[in-house]
Design a protein around this motif. Sequence first.
Motif, PDB file in Angstrom:
ATOM      1  N   GLY A  38       0.648  -1.111   0.109  1.00 13.96           N
ATOM      2  CA  GLY A  38      -0.028  -0.043   0.017  1.00 13.96           C
ATOM      3  C   GLY A  38       0.819   1.230   0.088  1.00 13.96           C
ATOM      4  O   GLY A  38       0.349   2.373   0.048  1.00 13.96           O
ATOM      5  N   GLN A  39       2.073   1.125  -0.344  1.00 11.70           N
ATOM      6  CA  GLN A  39       3.059   2.256  -0.517  1.00 11.70           C
ATOM      7  C   GLN A  39       2.509   3.346  -1.330  1.00 11.70           C
ATOM      8  O   GLN A  39       2.457   4.528  -1.270  1.00 11.70           O
ATOM      9  N   HIS A  40       1.835   2.691  -2.582  1.00 10.23           N
ATOM     10  CA  HIS A  40       1.263   3.615  -3.602  1.00 10.23           C
ATOM     11  C   HIS A  40      -0.343   2.982  -3.359  1.00 10.23           C
ATOM     12  O   HIS A  40      -0.455   1.957  -3.277  1.00 10.23           O
ATOM     13  N   TYR A  41      -1.278   3.705  -3.643  1.00  8.16           N
ATOM     14  CA  TYR A  41      -2.748   3.345  -2.931  1.00  8.16           C
ATOM     15  C   TYR A  41      -3.792   4.201  -4.252  1.00  8.16           C
ATOM     16  O   TYR A  41      -4.727   3.449  -4.342  1.00  8.16           O
ATOM     17  N   ASP A  42      -3.442   5.264  -4.755  1.00 12.77           N
ATOM     18  CA  ASP A  42      -4.349   5.846  -5.614  1.00 12.77           C
ATOM     19  C   ASP A  42      -4.734   4.954  -6.987  1.00 12.77           C
ATOM     20  O   ASP A  42      -3.716   4.345  -7.133  1.00 12.77           O
ATOM     21  N   VAL A  43      -5.994   4.863  -7.451  1.00 13.36           N
ATOM     22  CA  VAL A  43      -6.291   3.898  -8.574  1.00 13.36           C
ATOM     23  C   VAL A  43      -5.187   4.358  -9.622  1.00 13.36           C
ATOM     24  O   VAL A  43      -4.626   3.259 -10.148  1.00 13.36           O
ATOM     25  N   PRO A 130      17.331   7.945  -2.229  1.00  9.15           N
ATOM     26  CA  PRO A 130      16.706   7.082  -1.212  1.00  9.15           C
ATOM     27  C   PRO A 130      16.726   5.446  -1.916  1.00  9.15           C
ATOM     28  O   PRO A 130      17.051   4.744  -1.068  1.00  9.15           O
ATOM     29  N   GLU A 131      16.442   5.519  -3.054  1.00 12.08           N
ATOM     30  CA  GLU A 131      16.598   4.061  -3.741  1.00 12.08           C
ATOM     31  C   GLU A 131      17.804   3.539  -3.720  1.00 12.08           C
ATOM     32  O   GLU A 131      17.802   2.494  -3.339  1.00 12.08           O
ATOM     33  N   GLU A 132      18.957   4.200  -3.822  1.00 12.31           N
ATOM     34  CA  GLU A 132      20.428   3.613  -3.548  1.00 12.31           C
ATOM     35  C   GLU A 132      20.557   2.951  -2.133  1.00 12.31           C
ATOM     36  O   GLU A 132      21.116   2.128  -2.058  1.00 12.31           O
ATOM     37  N   PRO A 250       2.034  12.639  -8.938  1.00 11.61           N
ATOM     38  CA  PRO A 250       1.351  13.677  -7.805  1.00 11.61           C
ATOM     39  C   PRO A 250       2.616  14.443  -7.117  1.00 11.61           C
ATOM     40  O   PRO A 250       2.461  15.393  -6.362  1.00 11.61           O
ATOM     41  N   ARG A 251       3.858  13.689  -6.923  1.00 12.95           N
ATOM     42  CA  ARG A 251       4.880  14.537  -6.154  1.00 12.95           C
ATOM     43  C   ARG A 251       5.189  15.857  -6.721  1.00 12.95           C
ATOM     44  O   ARG A 251       4.973  16.892  -6.338  1.00 12.95           O
ATOM     45  N   THR A 252       5.137  15.804  -8.007  1.00  7.35           N
ATOM     46  CA  THR A 252       5.717  16.902  -8.969  1.00  7.35           C
ATOM     47  C   THR A 252       4.199  17.900  -9.019  1.00  7.35           C
ATOM     48  O   THR A 252       4.752  18.935  -8.703  1.00  7.35           O
TER      49      THR A 252
HETATM   50  C1  UD1 Z   1       8.305   6.281  -4.827  1.00  6.09           C
HETATM   51  C2  UD1 Z   1       9.760   5.599  -4.644  1.00  6.09           C
HETATM   52  C3  UD1 Z   1      10.364   5.594  -5.865  1.00  6.09           C
HETATM   53  C4  UD1 Z   1       9.730   5.490  -7.274  1.00  6.09           C
HETATM   54  C5  UD1 Z   1       8.321   6.284  -7.309  1.00  6.09           C
HETATM   55  C6  UD1 Z   1       7.590   5.927  -8.559  1.00  6.09           C
HETATM   56  C7  UD1 Z   1      10.747   5.148  -2.525  1.00  6.09           C
HETATM   57  C8  UD1 Z   1      11.650   5.675  -1.598  1.00  6.09           C
HETATM   58  N1  UD1 Z   1      10.524   6.001  -3.446  1.00  6.09           N
HETATM   59  O1  UD1 Z   1       8.592   7.762  -4.993  1.00  6.09           O
HETATM   60  O2  UD1 Z   1      11.715   4.959  -5.998  1.00  6.09           O
HETATM   61  O3  UD1 Z   1      10.518   5.934  -8.513  1.00  6.09           O
HETATM   62  O4  UD1 Z   1       7.664   5.719  -6.075  1.00  6.09           O
HETATM   63  O5  UD1 Z   1       6.242   6.651  -8.507  1.00  6.09           O
HETATM   64  O6  UD1 Z   1      10.166   4.320  -2.247  1.00  6.09           O
HETATM   65  N2  UD1 Z   1       1.021   9.961  -3.682  1.00  6.09           N
HETATM   66  C9  UD1 Z   1      -0.016   9.915  -4.152  1.00  6.09           C
HETATM   67  N3  UD1 Z   1      -0.639   8.981  -4.528  1.00  6.09           N
HETATM   68  C10 UD1 Z   1      -0.142   7.517  -4.466  1.00  6.09           C
HETATM   69  C11 UD1 Z   1       1.153   7.704  -3.824  1.00  6.09           C
HETATM   70  C12 UD1 Z   1       1.852   8.880  -3.489  1.00  6.09           C
HETATM   71  O7  UD1 Z   1      -0.911  11.292  -4.212  1.00  6.09           O
HETATM   72  O8  UD1 Z   1      -0.790   6.501  -4.656  1.00  6.09           O
HETATM   73  C13 UD1 Z   1       1.580  11.202  -3.132  1.00  6.09           C
HETATM   74  C14 UD1 Z   1       2.069  11.165  -1.886  1.00  6.09           C
HETATM   75  O9  UD1 Z   1       1.298  11.754  -1.067  1.00  6.09           O
HETATM   76  C15 UD1 Z   1       3.475  12.194  -1.892  1.00  6.09           C
HETATM   77  C16 UD1 Z   1       3.888  12.069  -3.229  1.00  6.09           C
HETATM   78  O10 UD1 Z   1       2.913  11.305  -4.044  1.00  6.09           O
HETATM   79  O11 UD1 Z   1       3.238  13.276  -1.514  1.00  6.09           O
HETATM   80  C17 UD1 Z   1       5.119  11.132  -3.392  1.00  6.09           C
HETATM   81  O12 UD1 Z   1       5.023   9.618  -3.064  1.00  6.09           O
HETATM   82  P1  UD1 Z   1       5.973   8.858  -2.282  1.00  6.09           P
HETATM   83  O13 UD1 Z   1       5.474   7.383  -2.192  1.00  6.09           O
HETATM   84  O14 UD1 Z   1       6.567   9.585  -1.168  1.00  6.09           O
HETATM   85  O15 UD1 Z   1       7.317   8.964  -3.304  1.00  6.09           O
HETATM   86  P2  UD1 Z   1       7.533   8.736  -4.988  1.00  6.09           P
HETATM   87  O16 UD1 Z   1       7.836  10.060  -5.143  1.00  6.09           O
HETATM   88  O17 UD1 Z   1       6.162   8.231  -5.468  1.00  6.09           O
END
Ligand code: UD1
Length: 373
Positions: A38-43, A130-132, A250-252
């Motif tokens: 669930g590290q990524h969760y959005d559809v 962080p990936e390294e 989303p980060r960008t």
């Molecule tokens: C993570 C990985 C990176 C990978 C990237 C691909 C780590 C350290 N980083 O970085 O290696 O290249 O995923 O996307 O594991 N967010 C959403 N919806 C989501 C997930 C995240 O809106 O489903 C938002 C979060 O709230 C946050 C931003 O996106 O503000 C970044 O998400 P985060 O999981 O912290 O790192 P990534 O940059 O996605």
Amino acid sequence: MTKLILVAGARPNFMKIAPLMHALKDHPNIRPVLVHTGQHYDVKMSGQFFDELNIPAPDINLEVGSASHAVQTARIMEGFEKVCLDEKPDAVLVVGDVNSTAACTLVASKMGIKTIHYEAGLRSHDRNMPEEINRLVTDAISDVFITTSADADENLLKENIPAEKIHMLGNLMIDSLVEQLPKAGNTDLKFDLLNRQAGIEIGNDFREKEYGVMTFHRPGNVDDRENLAGLVKIWGKISERVPLVFPVHPRTYKNIQRFDLQKAIDAFPHLYFIEPLGYLQFIHLVSRSLFTLTDSGGIQEETTYLGIPCLTVRPTTERPVTIWEGSNSLINVQEIEPEVNRILSGKGKKGNVPKYWDGKTAERIVQMLMKEI
Ligand code: UD1
């Protein structure tokens, strides 16, 4: 029957897990258990990839969500320890270099469970990424190492990993690409624009090979106001020569709003910002593009397979084979414009496909797993 937990957490993991899950379906000797952290969760960052890549619903979802690195890693570890206690797997397989990869390896390794790392041995030698850190931690304690290229084997040997534990078996991401490209070709390339009323359609508003695709999400490029504002200017300038399509991570997107850069972007009519795409539309979009401009890891590999010039805006890459053999070039921000101009004048890099990037890696991995676990 051997019980194998496979871990998936973030977007770039899903195209690596999919071919393995397919190859293990109804397997007579190995029973896969799929854990989504669930590290990524959005559809758009997760669910859509499961649908399109035909990945079965996870057996367990830890639903950890976004948080700081420490909190996210801790939540994954806490949840995954419980999973290992309940499931008692014979082995755990992790992929890639995200926080889920390192967190689950730490847990399994301390519980004495055999751990297998797919995409082992890649090194950018840049610990600001962080990936390294995740790669170093994971490889320091894994038991079996599956690599995608010979340079990764060399890195592991230098770190005193015994040669018999290293298996160079190719690239799972290319398995997904090979399998899905025909289906991807049937998806439409019609997109709504973010923050604008209009939409675009490739093949209608502009033609194949007459646009570039961009993806930027690395903290080093997008978390600092000055860096991101500098990039926006360059993207804008390039878009005056060749349309640029950018499915925004989303980060960008959050940083563009936080740094108040939306107006600067809107000043360029051919800078097309769209929502993050699913897998099929994305590879379709890339496969018809003239070039990609990116800071992603996986896209360096996909464009190498497709023979599309890729400009990677990062100081280092953990995937040097895409430069030595493939169509990738590592460039700094000042080099973006001259390099795009080179491509526009017909001098883009093409390259070759590295060994075992052939769509059959999952089969080779399952053969190896039968002997190793
Ligand atoms: C993570 C990985 C990176 C990978 C990237 C691909 C780590 C350290 N980083 O970085 O290696 O290249 O995923 O996307 O594991 N967010 C959403 N919806 C989501 C997930 C995240 O809106 O489903 C938002 C979060 O709230 C946050 C931003 O996106 O503000 C970044 O998400 P985060 O999981 O912290 O790192 P990534 O940059 O996605």
